[in-house]
Design a protein around this motif. Structure first.
Motif, PDB file in Angstrom:
ATOM      1  N   ALA A  93       2.907  13.098  -0.589  1.00  0.00           N
ATOM      2  CA  ALA A  93       1.906  12.684   0.565  1.00  0.00           C
ATOM      3  C   ALA A  93       2.569  12.360   1.957  1.00  0.00           C
ATOM      4  O   ALA A  93       2.253  13.028   2.593  1.00  0.00           O
ATOM      5  CB  ALA A  93       1.559  11.022   0.560  1.00  0.00           C
ATOM      6  N   TYR A 124       2.150   1.655  -3.603  1.00  0.00           N
ATOM      7  CA  TYR A 124       1.319   2.615  -4.259  1.00  0.00           C
ATOM      8  C   TYR A 124       1.196   4.243  -4.153  1.00  0.00           C
ATOM      9  O   TYR A 124       1.263   4.217  -4.935  1.00  0.00           O
ATOM     10  CB  TYR A 124      -0.245   1.328  -4.322  1.00  0.00           C
ATOM     11  CG  TYR A 124      -1.089   1.301  -5.651  1.00  0.00           C
ATOM     12  CD1 TYR A 124      -0.971   1.099  -6.246  1.00  0.00           C
ATOM     13  CD2 TYR A 124      -1.916   2.737  -4.955  1.00  0.00           C
ATOM     14  CE1 TYR A 124      -2.214   0.904  -7.389  1.00  0.00           C
ATOM     15  CE2 TYR A 124      -3.047   3.026  -5.736  1.00  0.00           C
ATOM     16  CZ  TYR A 124      -3.048   2.100  -7.508  1.00  0.00           C
ATOM     17  OH  TYR A 124      -3.670   2.492  -8.543  1.00  0.00           O
ATOM     18  N   GLU A 125       0.988   4.281  -2.825  1.00  0.00           N
ATOM     19  CA  GLU A 125       0.705   5.396  -2.684  1.00  0.00           C
ATOM     20  C   GLU A 125       1.333   6.372  -3.034  1.00  0.00           C
ATOM     21  O   GLU A 125       2.060   7.808  -3.737  1.00  0.00           O
ATOM     22  CB  GLU A 125       0.539   5.855  -0.474  1.00  0.00           C
ATOM     23  CG  GLU A 125       0.476   7.115  -0.672  1.00  0.00           C
ATOM     24  CD  GLU A 125      -0.416   7.479   0.759  1.00  0.00           C
ATOM     25  OE1 GLU A 125      -1.200   7.718   0.851  1.00  0.00           O
ATOM     26  OE2 GLU A 125       1.089   7.626   1.508  1.00  0.00           O
ATOM     27  N   ASP A 183       0.657  -1.395  -0.256  1.00  0.00           N
ATOM     28  CA  ASP A 183      -0.333  -0.418  -0.152  1.00  0.00           C
ATOM     29  C   ASP A 183       0.755   1.260   0.131  1.00  0.00           C
ATOM     30  O   ASP A 183       0.445   2.206  -1.007  1.00  0.00           O
ATOM     31  CB  ASP A 183      -1.222  -0.567   0.994  1.00  0.00           C
ATOM     32  CG  ASP A 183      -2.111  -1.036   0.934  1.00  0.00           C
ATOM     33  OD1 ASP A 183      -2.322  -1.165   0.276  1.00  0.00           O
ATOM     34  OD2 ASP A 183      -2.646  -1.815   2.648  1.00  0.00           O
ATOM     35  N   ASP A 242       1.142   8.936  -5.819  1.00  0.00           N
ATOM     36  CA  ASP A 242       0.896  10.671  -4.916  1.00  0.00           C
ATOM     37  C   ASP A 242       2.202  10.244  -4.093  1.00  0.00           C
ATOM     38  O   ASP A 242       2.459  10.604  -2.645  1.00  0.00           O
ATOM     39  CB  ASP A 242      -0.063  10.211  -3.829  1.00  0.00           C
ATOM     40  CG  ASP A 242      -0.070  11.959  -2.803  1.00  0.00           C
ATOM     41  OD1 ASP A 242       0.311  12.619  -3.758  1.00  0.00           O
ATOM     42  OD2 ASP A 242      -0.807  11.541  -2.349  1.00  0.00           O
TER      43      ASP A 242
END
Length: 207
Positions: free
Chosen positions: A126, A118-119, A115, A123
């Protein structure tokens, strides 16, 4: 006649004109122009003799869902995307490299969760690194990496998951990306049934 052939003909004409000027014109200024014309014409002919290669965008990798049976298949697609359409290798290396402009990705799949990866890919801003090594207000270092799910790279969800699977595999970690997470092209998720509608259906079925 091709465009290159037309340019070569023009360059030859310029060289010929320069030779004629040197042969028949006595004025020093005009002779200098003729000499420059010959040099430029010859330079143009040499440059046009170099094979011209068309600059094409990276080929789009087709993720054939039907051919994917195991997470290893996903990682194999991810390796192709990593070195081609994803353009990851332009900045990152897998292992120490003096030419790499961005962090080394060796073992990254063992350090970060699926996860988080992926972020980080979709992004990058972030989480912004802050330097607390000096006194005063810490200096922020925003990521220079673009969001790879947007232009100009524009990876699909399946391609991003495949890259994550590849990063996990080359880190020696179990691949946590499953085939069930991949989106099937043309298939839209079924719309959720509203609670009120569900209650009405349940009552009707009870009757």
């Amino acid at each position: 006649m091709s465009e290159v052939a037309q340019l070569q003909l023009i360059a030859l004409s310029i060289v010929g004109l320069g030779i004629l000027i040197l042969l028949f014109i006595k004025s020093t200024f005009v002779r200098v122009i003729g000499f420059v014309s010959i040099v430029l014409g010859l330079f143009s002919l040499m440059s046009l003799a170099v094979p011209q290669l068309a600059s094409l965008p990276p080929a789009e990798e087709k993720v054939d869902i039907a051919s994917i049976k195991t997470p290893t298949d996903i990682a194999a697609i991810g390796q192709t995307v990593f070195f081609s359409k994803g353009q990851c290798a332009l900045c990152h290396s897998i292992g120490p490299s003096e030419s790499a402009r961005c962090p080394d990705l060796k073992g990254i799949g063992a350090k970060l969760s699926k996860d988080f990866l992926y972020e980080s890919l979709t992004d990058p801003q972030a989480f912004v690194y802050q330097d607390f090594r000096h006194g005063g207000v810490p200096k922020e270092y925003p990521a220079t990496m673009p969001a790879i799910n947007k232009d100009p790279i524009g990876l699909s969800k399946n391609e991003i998951l495949a890259v994550i699977a590849f990063l996990q595999q080359m880190s020696g970690e179990p691949i946590s990306v499953s085939t069930a997470e991949l989106e099937i092209p043309g298939k839209t998720p079924s719309a959720p049934v509203k609670s009120a509608e569900a209650a009405a259906v349940a009552v009707a079925q009870a009757h």
